[in-house]
Motif scaffolding. Structure first.
Motif, PDB file in Angstrom:
ATOM      1  N   TYR A 114       0.850  -1.189   0.000  1.00  0.00           N
ATOM      2  CA  TYR A 114       0.000   0.000   0.000  1.00  0.00           C
ATOM      3  C   TYR A 114       0.887   1.241   0.000  1.00  0.00           C
ATOM      4  CZ  TYR A 114      -4.074  -2.836   1.105  1.00  0.00           C
ATOM      5  OH  TYR A 114      -5.089  -3.754   1.051  1.00  0.00           O
ATOM      6  N   PRO A 117      -0.785   6.639   3.474  1.00  0.00           N
ATOM      7  CA  PRO A 117      -2.222   6.934   3.542  1.00  0.00           C
ATOM      8  C   PRO A 117      -2.601   8.196   2.763  1.00  0.00           C
ATOM      9  CG  PRO A 117      -1.347   6.487   5.729  1.00  0.00           C
ATOM     10  CD  PRO A 117      -0.177   6.539   4.806  1.00  0.00           C
ATOM     11  N   LYS A 201     -15.691   1.553  -6.247  1.00  0.00           N
ATOM     12  CA  LYS A 201     -14.877   1.368  -5.031  1.00  0.00           C
ATOM     13  C   LYS A 201     -13.757   0.409  -5.396  1.00  0.00           C
ATOM     14  CE  LYS A 201     -14.354   2.102  -0.540  1.00  0.00           C
ATOM     15  NZ  LYS A 201     -14.330   3.419   0.136  1.00  0.00           N
ATOM     16  N   ILE A 203     -10.679   0.004  -4.492  1.00  0.00           N
ATOM     17  CA  ILE A 203      -9.909  -0.594  -3.403  1.00  0.00           C
ATOM     18  C   ILE A 203     -10.728  -0.495  -2.121  1.00  0.00           C
ATOM     19  CG2 ILE A 203      -7.765  -0.540  -2.066  1.00  0.00           C
ATOM     20  CD1 ILE A 203      -7.221  -1.184  -4.963  1.00  0.00           C
ATOM     21  N   LYS A 204     -11.044  -1.643  -1.540  1.00  0.00           N
ATOM     22  CA  LYS A 204     -11.807  -1.658  -0.288  1.00  0.00           C
ATOM     23  C   LYS A 204     -10.944  -1.094   0.845  1.00  0.00           C
ATOM     24  CE  LYS A 204     -15.634  -4.062  -1.574  1.00  0.00           C
ATOM     25  NZ  LYS A 204     -15.444  -4.068  -3.006  1.00  0.00           N
ATOM     26  N   GLY A 205     -11.585  -0.609   1.888  1.00  0.00           N
ATOM     27  CA  GLY A 205     -10.840  -0.122   3.039  1.00  0.00           C
ATOM     28  C   GLY A 205     -10.803   1.396   3.060  1.00  0.00           C
ATOM     29  N   ASP A 206      -9.745   1.923   3.658  1.00  0.00           N
ATOM     30  CA  ASP A 206      -9.698   3.356   3.941  1.00  0.00           C
ATOM     31  C   ASP A 206      -9.189   4.137   2.732  1.00  0.00           C
ATOM     32  OD1 ASP A 206     -10.199   5.512   5.481  1.00  0.00           O
ATOM     33  OD2 ASP A 206      -8.406   5.360   6.731  1.00  0.00           O
ATOM     34  N   TRP A 207      -9.839   3.919   1.599  1.00  0.00           N
ATOM     35  CA  TRP A 207      -9.471   4.581   0.355  1.00  0.00           C
ATOM     36  C   TRP A 207     -10.733   5.137  -0.295  1.00  0.00           C
ATOM     37  CZ3 TRP A 207      -4.354   4.984  -0.073  1.00  0.00           C
ATOM     38  CH2 TRP A 207      -3.586   4.092   0.671  1.00  0.00           C
ATOM     39  N   ASP A 254     -21.300   0.166  -1.634  1.00  0.00           N
ATOM     40  CA  ASP A 254     -19.890   0.079  -1.229  1.00  0.00           C
ATOM     41  C   ASP A 254     -19.253   1.461  -1.114  1.00  0.00           C
ATOM     42  OD1 ASP A 254     -19.949  -2.681  -1.204  1.00  0.00           O
ATOM     43  OD2 ASP A 254     -19.335  -2.839  -3.305  1.00  0.00           O
ATOM     44  N   THR A 257     -20.934   5.127   2.029  1.00  0.00           N
ATOM     45  CA  THR A 257     -20.873   4.503   3.352  1.00  0.00           C
ATOM     46  C   THR A 257     -21.059   5.513   4.477  1.00  0.00           C
ATOM     47  OG1 THR A 257     -18.498   4.884   3.386  1.00  0.00           O
ATOM     48  CG2 THR A 257     -19.246   2.745   2.543  1.00  0.00           C
ATOM     49  N   HIS A 260     -15.433   8.921   3.849  1.00  0.00           N
ATOM     50  CA  HIS A 260     -14.765   9.309   2.595  1.00  0.00           C
ATOM     51  C   HIS A 260     -15.594  10.297   1.784  1.00  0.00           C
ATOM     52  CE1 HIS A 260     -13.148   5.132   3.502  1.00  0.00           C
ATOM     53  NE2 HIS A 260     -12.097   5.922   3.617  1.00  0.00           N
TER      54      HIS A 260
END
Ligand code: ADP
Ligand code: MN
Ligand code: MN
Ligand code: MN
Length: 320
Positions: A114, A117, A201, A203-207, A254, A257, A260
């Motif tokens: 990754y 951030p 979406k 890339i899943k997660g904090d993106w 997705d 949410t 973001h």
């Protein structure tokens, strides 16, 4: 989904009606496979140049020459005509993500896999902050050479993610030109060996996900503030939130949410300067007391013909 094929024309020959194998595109059965292509939008081909043209087509059924059920452009035409006197205008912000070797462009292929951030990438400058600017610039040139109404570009919040805007233009014009700009994006990125994705979406997660914020105004909204509020209220009327989400692109659950820079899809809220709202009234619009609204919910993968039809129908019928 975009597909293309090439037809050689004599000098000044009209592109005319054409056809394709609908059984290879899930638009027909093999036993009755022909679908009809009817030119809908033509512009200079900025990649081949030399008088060549790009022709975007809509799909008709072979027997009746009625629009194919997948032809959303044909469904927008009567709504755009019905409310043409209100002079609806759209500016659509197309976010997208470059992919290379199975990961977003610029993402590392070793270590933690990754990048650092999110934070420095949005509108970033410098080789650590952005990836793919050569492609973005080549795409911008191609859109300008094609005469498309592209109005800007910027690097996005996730590394490898970018945006271009088309508009302000009328409902059919913005939709035709957004599709053509997407086509040019894919074609230009191809030459760099890169895939441009409009996944919502990637890339899943904090993106951050990828949206297609849809900015909208009518003549009345461009002249005073009450119609701006009336438009927001109309978008939140009973049944409208669900009806719109249905047409706002695959995978909105997705992306919407509540994190973001999105509002949760189950909630509807509008507000000035609020990037956590469903609909944002830009600060400048509140300041000027006129302008446009931004629906932040549409996904990057929308069909703009569908979104334009829903917004014109909902807002223009309320303002009529
Ligand atoms: P953001 O601050 O949300 O990133 P952008 O600058 O990316 O905004 O996009 C704003 C979009 O709004 C542009 O495509 C612009 O053409 C469009 N726009 C500006 N004025 C109007 C208007 N009156 N009606 C519809 N769209 C508009
Ligand atoms: Mn933007
Ligand atoms: Mn953006
Ligand atoms: Mn926006």
């Amino acid at each position: 989904m975009l597909r293309s094929k090439t037809k050689i024309l004599a000098d000044n020959q009209d592109p005319g009606i054409w056809g394709f194998d609908g059984s290879s595109t899930n638009q027909a059965e093999g036993s009755n496979s022909d679908c009809v292509l009817k030119p809908a939008f033509v512009c200079p081909d900025p990649l081949r140049r030399g008088g060549d043209i790009l022709v975007m087509c809509e799909v008709l059924l072979p027997d009746s020459l009625e629009p194919h059920p997948t032809n959303k452009r044909a469904q927008l035409v009567p709504i755009a005509e019905k409310y043409a006197d209100q002079e609806p205008m759209f500016g659509i912000e197309q976010e997208y993500t470059f992919f290379s070797e199975g990961r977003p462009l610029g993402w590392p292929n070793e270590g933690y896999y990754y990048p650092a951030p999110q934070g420095p990438y949005y509108c970033g400058v410098g080789a650590v902050e952005i990836a793919g600017r050569d492609i973005v610039e080549a795409h911008t040139d191609a859109c300008l050479d094609a005469g498309l109404g592209i109005s800007g570009t910027n690097a996005e919040v996730m590394l490898g993610q970018w945006e271009f805007q088309v508009g302000p233009l009328g409902p059919l014009e913005v939709s035709d030109q957004l599709w053509m700009a997407r086509y040019l994006l894919y074609r230009v990125a191809e030459t760099f060996g890169v895939n441009a994705s409009i996944s919502a979406k990637p890339i899943k997660g904090d993106w951050n996900g990828a949206g297609a914020h849809t900015n909208f105004s009518t003549k009345a909204m461009r002249e005073s503030y009450d119609p701006i509020i009336a438009a927001c209220e109309a978008m939140g009327a009973p049944g409208k939130v669900e009806e719109h989400l249905e047409g706002y692109g695959h995978g909105f659950e997705d992306r919407l949410t509540g994190l973001h820079e999105t509002a949760h899809y189950s909630q509807f809220r509008y507000g000035v300067s609020d990037r956590g709202a469903s609909i944002r009234i830009p600060w400048q619009v509140a300041q000027d007391g006129k302008g446009y609204i931004e629906d932040r919910r549409p996904n990057a993968n929308i069909d703009p013909y569908v979104v334009a039809r829903l917004m014109v129908n909902t807002i223009c019928s309320a303002l009529a």
